[in-house]
Design a protein around this motif. Structure first.
Motif, PDB file in Angstrom:
ATOM      1  N   ARG A  15       0.986  -1.188  -0.108  1.00  0.00           N
ATOM      2  CA  ARG A  15      -0.002   0.090  -0.034  1.00  0.00           C
ATOM      3  C   ARG A  15       0.973   1.186  -0.064  1.00  0.00           C
ATOM      4  O   ARG A  15       0.702   2.222  -0.642  1.00  0.00           O
ATOM      5  N   LEU A  16       2.077   1.220   0.875  1.00  0.00           N
ATOM      6  CA  LEU A  16       2.641   2.445   0.736  1.00  0.00           C
ATOM      7  C   LEU A  16       3.726   2.508  -0.512  1.00  0.00           C
ATOM      8  O   LEU A  16       3.627   3.596  -1.003  1.00  0.00           O
ATOM      9  N   GLN A  17       4.147   1.393  -1.164  1.00  0.00           N
ATOM     10  CA  GLN A  17       4.707   1.487  -2.260  1.00  0.00           C
ATOM     11  C   GLN A  17       3.736   2.044  -3.392  1.00  0.00           C
ATOM     12  O   GLN A  17       4.295   2.648  -4.442  1.00  0.00           O
ATOM     13  N   ALA A  18       2.296   1.808  -3.396  1.00  0.00           N
ATOM     14  CA  ALA A  18       1.488   2.122  -4.269  1.00  0.00           C
ATOM     15  C   ALA A  18       1.203   3.595  -4.135  1.00  0.00           C
ATOM     16  O   ALA A  18       0.290   4.407  -4.833  1.00  0.00           O
ATOM     17  N   GLY A  19       1.780   4.391  -3.152  1.00  0.00           N
ATOM     18  CA  GLY A  19       1.562   5.914  -2.956  1.00  0.00           C
ATOM     19  C   GLY A  19       0.401   5.972  -1.841  1.00  0.00           C
ATOM     20  O   GLY A  19       0.161   7.141  -1.742  1.00  0.00           O
ATOM     21  N   GLU A  20      -0.378   5.050  -1.213  1.00  0.00           N
ATOM     22  CA  GLU A  20      -1.229   5.363  -0.131  1.00  0.00           C
ATOM     23  C   GLU A  20      -0.522   6.020   1.003  1.00  0.00           C
ATOM     24  O   GLU A  20       1.021   5.701   1.097  1.00  0.00           O
ATOM     25  N   GLN A  21      -1.294   6.735   1.836  1.00  0.00           N
ATOM     26  CA  GLN A  21      -0.521   7.301   2.861  1.00  0.00           C
ATOM     27  C   GLN A  21      -1.473   6.998   4.057  1.00  0.00           C
ATOM     28  O   GLN A  21      -2.225   7.693   4.594  1.00  0.00           O
ATOM     29  N   PRO A  22      -1.728   5.812   4.577  1.00  0.00           N
ATOM     30  CA  PRO A  22      -2.815   5.246   5.593  1.00  0.00           C
ATOM     31  C   PRO A  22      -2.042   5.712   6.869  1.00  0.00           C
ATOM     32  O   PRO A  22      -0.871   6.153   7.079  1.00  0.00           O
ATOM     33  N   ASN A  23      -2.996   6.223   7.704  1.00  0.00           N
ATOM     34  CA  ASN A  23      -2.858   6.662   9.194  1.00  0.00           C
ATOM     35  C   ASN A  23      -2.128   5.474   9.882  1.00  0.00           C
ATOM     36  O   ASN A  23      -2.878   4.304  10.258  1.00  0.00           O
ATOM     37  N   ILE A  38       8.458   2.971  10.468  1.00  0.00           N
ATOM     38  CA  ILE A  38       7.797   2.860   9.167  1.00  0.00           C
ATOM     39  C   ILE A  38       7.581   4.257   8.751  1.00  0.00           C
ATOM     40  O   ILE A  38       7.126   5.139   9.356  1.00  0.00           O
ATOM     41  N   SER A  39       8.171   4.693   7.742  1.00  0.00           N
ATOM     42  CA  SER A  39       7.927   6.110   7.281  1.00  0.00           C
ATOM     43  C   SER A  39       6.495   6.845   7.161  1.00  0.00           C
ATOM     44  O   SER A  39       5.631   5.905   6.526  1.00  0.00           O
ATOM     45  N   GLY A  40       6.307   7.874   7.800  1.00  0.00           N
ATOM     46  CA  GLY A  40       4.885   8.301   7.925  1.00  0.00           C
ATOM     47  C   GLY A  40       4.120   7.834   9.307  1.00  0.00           C
ATOM     48  O   GLY A  40       2.982   8.396   9.507  1.00  0.00           O
TER      49      GLY A  40
END
Length: 101
Positions: A15-23, A38-40
C-alpha cells in the motif's frame, strides 16, 4: 468482543509503495522506535495513547504497529472500546516488517 482487522506487513508495504498514505500509529517505546520506524507513522507509546485519542479521527482507518503485534493488538482493542470503527493491527509487528525488507 469486536472482530479485530489485521494487515500483514507485506500488504502494508504494498500500500505504501502504491502511494497510499494510511494513518499509522507506532505504539512502541522511545528506545524501540530509535531503531527505526515505518516512514509516515506517528509515534504514540501505548501507555500514552489515552492522552492522545482526541488527536485521532475515530472515523478514519488507523493501522497500529508495535514490535511483535501484541501491544498494537491491545491498542486496537482500546480504540475500539472508544468507538473507533476502523482499527487494524499489523501482525508480526516490526520484527516481521524488518525480516521482509
Amino acid at each position: 468482543m469486536n472482530h479485530l482487522d489485521t494487515i500483514e506487513p507485506s500488504e502494508l508495504r504494498s500500500r505504501l509503495q502504491a502511494g497510499e498514505q494510511p494513518n499509522m500509529i507506532d505504539v512502541r517505546e522511545d528506545e524501540e522506535v530509535a531503531e527505526g520506524m515505518i516512514s509516515g507513522a506517528k509515534h504514540i507509546p501505548l501507555g500514552q495513547l489515552p492522552q492522545h485519542t482526541d488527536e485521532l479521527d475515530p472515523e478514519q482507518e488507523w493501522i497500529l504497529i508495535c514490535r511483535s503485534g501484541y501491544r498494537s493488538e491491545r491498542a486496537c482493542e482500546y480504540l475500539q472500546q472508544l468507538g473507533f470503527r476502523h482499527v487494524v493491527n499489523m501482525t508480526g509487528g516490526m520484527l516481521q516488517w524488518n525480516s521482509e525488507s
